[in-house]
Design a protein around this motif. Sequence first.
Motif, PDB file in Angstrom:
ATOM      1  N   PRO A 181       0.815  -1.227   0.000  1.00 32.05           N
ATOM      2  CA  PRO A 181       0.000   0.000   0.000  1.00 32.05           C
ATOM      3  C   PRO A 181       0.844   1.271   0.000  1.00 32.05           C
ATOM      4  N   LEU A 182       1.989   1.241   0.667  1.00 29.12           N
ATOM      5  CA  LEU A 182       2.828   2.445   0.707  1.00 29.12           C
ATOM      6  C   LEU A 182       3.297   2.807  -0.705  1.00 29.12           C
ATOM      7  N   THR A 184       1.915   1.954  -3.438  1.00 27.11           N
ATOM      8  CA  THR A 184       0.736   2.350  -4.202  1.00 27.11           C
ATOM      9  C   THR A 184       0.392   3.809  -3.898  1.00 27.11           C
ATOM     10  N   GLY A 185       0.614   4.219  -2.656  1.00 30.68           N
ATOM     11  CA  GLY A 185       0.365   5.607  -2.260  1.00 30.68           C
ATOM     12  C   GLY A 185       1.368   6.568  -2.891  1.00 30.68           C
ATOM     13  N   GLN A 212      -3.447  -7.041   2.388  1.00 33.87           N
ATOM     14  CA  GLN A 212      -3.301  -5.647   1.962  1.00 33.87           C
ATOM     15  C   GLN A 212      -2.721  -5.536   0.549  1.00 33.87           C
ATOM     16  N   GLU A 215      -5.829  -5.432  -1.540  1.00 32.81           N
ATOM     17  CA  GLU A 215      -6.494  -4.136  -1.360  1.00 32.81           C
ATOM     18  C   GLU A 215      -5.787  -3.086  -2.224  1.00 32.81           C
ATOM     19  N   SER A 216      -4.475  -3.188  -2.274  1.00 28.59           N
ATOM     20  CA  SER A 216      -3.698  -2.244  -3.083  1.00 28.59           C
ATOM     21  C   SER A 216      -3.923  -2.480  -4.574  1.00 28.59           C
ATOM     22  N   MET A 219      -7.215  -0.844  -5.672  1.00 30.17           N
ATOM     23  CA  MET A 219      -7.204   0.624  -5.803  1.00 30.17           C
ATOM     24  C   MET A 219      -6.290   1.069  -6.942  1.00 30.17           C
TER      25      MET A 219
ATOM     26  N   GLY B 206      -2.665   2.638   4.373  1.00 33.10           N
ATOM     27  CA  GLY B 206      -1.287   2.498   3.897  1.00 33.10           C
ATOM     28  C   GLY B 206      -1.035   3.352   2.671  1.00 33.10           C
ATOM     29  N   LEU B 207      -2.014   3.408   1.789  1.00 34.15           N
ATOM     30  CA  LEU B 207      -1.873   4.234   0.587  1.00 34.15           C
ATOM     31  C   LEU B 207      -1.720   5.708   0.980  1.00 34.15           C
ATOM     32  N   ALA B 211       1.431   8.200   0.216  1.00 37.27           N
ATOM     33  CA  ALA B 211       1.261   9.506  -0.423  1.00 37.27           C
ATOM     34  C   ALA B 211       1.889  10.608   0.435  1.00 37.27           C
TER      35      ALA B 211
END
Lengths: 383, 467
Positions: A181-182, A184-185, A212, A215-216, A219, B206-207, B211
């Motif tokens: 997720p990081l 992806t962010g 997760q 989940e990533s 998105m 986490g996203l 960011a």
Amino acid sequence: MAREPRRSGQAGSERTAASGSDSKVAAGPARRKAAAASGRTAAAKAEAALNAALPQSAPPPGLSREAELEAYRAMLLIRRFEEKAGQMYGMGLIGGFCHLYIGQEAVVVGMQAAMKPGDQVITGYRDHGHMLATGMDAKGVMAELTGRRGGYSKGKGGSMHMFSVEKRFYGGHGIVGAQVPLGTGIAFANRYRGEEAVCLTYFGDGAANQGQVYESFNMAELWRLPVVYIIENNKYAMGTSVARSSAQQDFSKRGASFNIPGEQVDGMDVRAVKAAGERAIAWARGGKGPYILEMQTYRYRGHSMSDPAKYRTRDEVERMRTEHDAIEQVRKRLLEEHKVAEDELKRLDAEVRQIVNEAADFATHDPEPDPAELWTDVIYETA
Amino acid sequence: MPTDVLMPALSPTMEEGKLAKWLKKEGDSVKSGDVIAEIETDKATMEVEAVDEGVLAKILVPDGTENVAVNTPIAIIAANGEDVAEASAPRQKVEKAEQPETPAKGETEQAAKAPAKAASAVATPPAPAVQPEPDVPAGTEMVTMTVREALRDAMAEEMRRDGDVFVMGEEVAEYQGAYKVTQGLLQEFSDRRVVDTPITEHGFAGLGVGAAFAGLKPIVEFMTFNFAMQAIDQIVNSAAKTHYMSGGQIICPIVFRGPNGAAARVGAQHSQDYSSWYSHVPGLTVIAPYSAADAKGLLKAAIRYPNPVVFLENEILYGHSFPVPKLDDYVLPIGKAKVVRQGSDVTIVAWSIGMTYALKAAEELAKDGVEAEVIDLRTLRPMDTDTVVESVKKTGRCVTVEEGWPQAGLGAEISARLMAEAFDYLDAPVTRVSGRDVPMPYAANLEKLALPSVADVVEAAKAVCYR
């Protein structure tokens, strides 16, 4: 990665137990035999799966002499660095966890060759190779491993937690799968700002089973984020083979239910990695969303320094080393196809050894952090 | 026998609403299930259905009436064959058993569980005893607004000010916020900056952190903090620790916000106070405001703060109104408690909804001649111990109030700090008033027993005053 009992302060004693054959299982001959037998079965199973999964794609496009030389040097730097780190761990200079990248060098080096300036990299805890590939200084990395003030995190992060904003390297994350997720962010931020950069998000076959991650994926595809997911399938999540942990062993299909394209890549061949990396990065940069690359690779060393080496056979490791070694493949091509002189390679070897020795020397003699550093960097204070 | 149609509750915490429109008129015949009216609150709109067959004999509350209290009779339905005129004659007694079972359309999942009345002791705000901030210029105009509006304004102002600020979460955009806190933001800032996420707390938390590492300033809304437990690894391990683990290289300017603590009648999994959980973690800043002015000033500060902030709101307080200074840029200091009521006999320390108990108890105590000093912590981490210690030096006594559980709660922490820093000034043991040490029960009577009450605070305050 805290999935194994955290080694206590006295590093020496446990290492002895781990390397000293069966000292912990030696309750009696019968039990020892049973343990060994069950170990063989699991290992044999894993090996069968490994054989079935070996890549059989057409030979990738060749690289220029310069590109091969550059890849050779970059991979050699990682290998020699990791070998040195292993030695220093044995000497008690490096503490805690230490996950070596030996065997997997072609993955990061090939991907680095496919990237453009500005692209970002994030990975899990087996991260030394990624840092060196992005151009981070070997001294700073090694000094972080030894917990010294000249380390990339001033000695406060350790093996699994290093960063370089300058080199666009965002860590170094110790929780399995958390970097997905990081990353992806980070890709979200790229798209938000209309920047061209792509975030390369690495994780292993073990992390690929974390919720997760999916989940990533969802998105990333939903919002067409510029991210390439690189699954480094080294066949074992700690000691659990892919066959024993994964219902879908073709990791390139793990994005199928989100419509994310994926491909399996011979991760021991730096040419194949680079070619696939270029395809994937172009896809993501072109606004088409995420792309998955399953890198079929292999780690020669244990999961971490305290690895029982009971879950796979010595033969399996040996065969991968002799038949598929990433560095040997390039070396052979350099000598035979590119007619590079043996002496030139020796000169490169010496150069790399010198960098590593200097890093080790620095990391051994650099002072520990000032005690006052205990209290700094908890909260970012603006001027 | 004629039936009263009562003003329904859209959610367990709804106290009043607007009767937007009648869809039937007097004399129309209705049958069970017919939609007869529409009502709305600041959170949602819903349709009122007839529960009986008969004739709409009398409309008691006309179209467009605002602030109709829940359970007020809004119409009378005469049973078939009944005399409409007689049925519509005014009656004194409203029978509770006839309260309509109204479906809550378009309501959030956890709020729709029961059409319960908000009967808790904290449902009505106490008379505001809030003093303006010392830095508010004299003569500043005060505007009355709800906590919900103040939070929305804070986000909107910061989004206008800084293009890197964006808000993401479940139902923040098209739906206008599960609790309407993000109302209107999508219209002003577009879906680039107001981002509806899938139901995927671990993933979008986490996203958001990623960011923030890359330089954006995300506001991550959790529909409630109960759901943030799925994301707590990213909040603690990634957001809170990375600045330290990177030797100061990586900063993480992110706000995690949403309602925290018990709402009303939503059971154990949806009624939990995370004040002490997050305030345990170095690297996090934890804010839990009570008044609308503090909500606005502190949320603006949190968004600008270059560190991860856990901003704990409270569903019951969303609808409460307070005076807010009308200033272009009202930003409050993080980490500063506020003495909301002066007193000399006992110090009561609270935050968020705990303040409602504290302020009411102070009024009760005053009737008995006990003058309580009430401190609103506002920021839980870093905790403004100095303000509490200074007060206790004066009063010699302290009572803490929280809805969370007692073990390792903030009351325990305050108590330990006072023992360390004000031991010689204490004339009585520090006493904690907290939620009971049980999962939150659903039944109305048990829920009330599980939460602290004004009486608990009064009793504790008298006990430490030896009265």
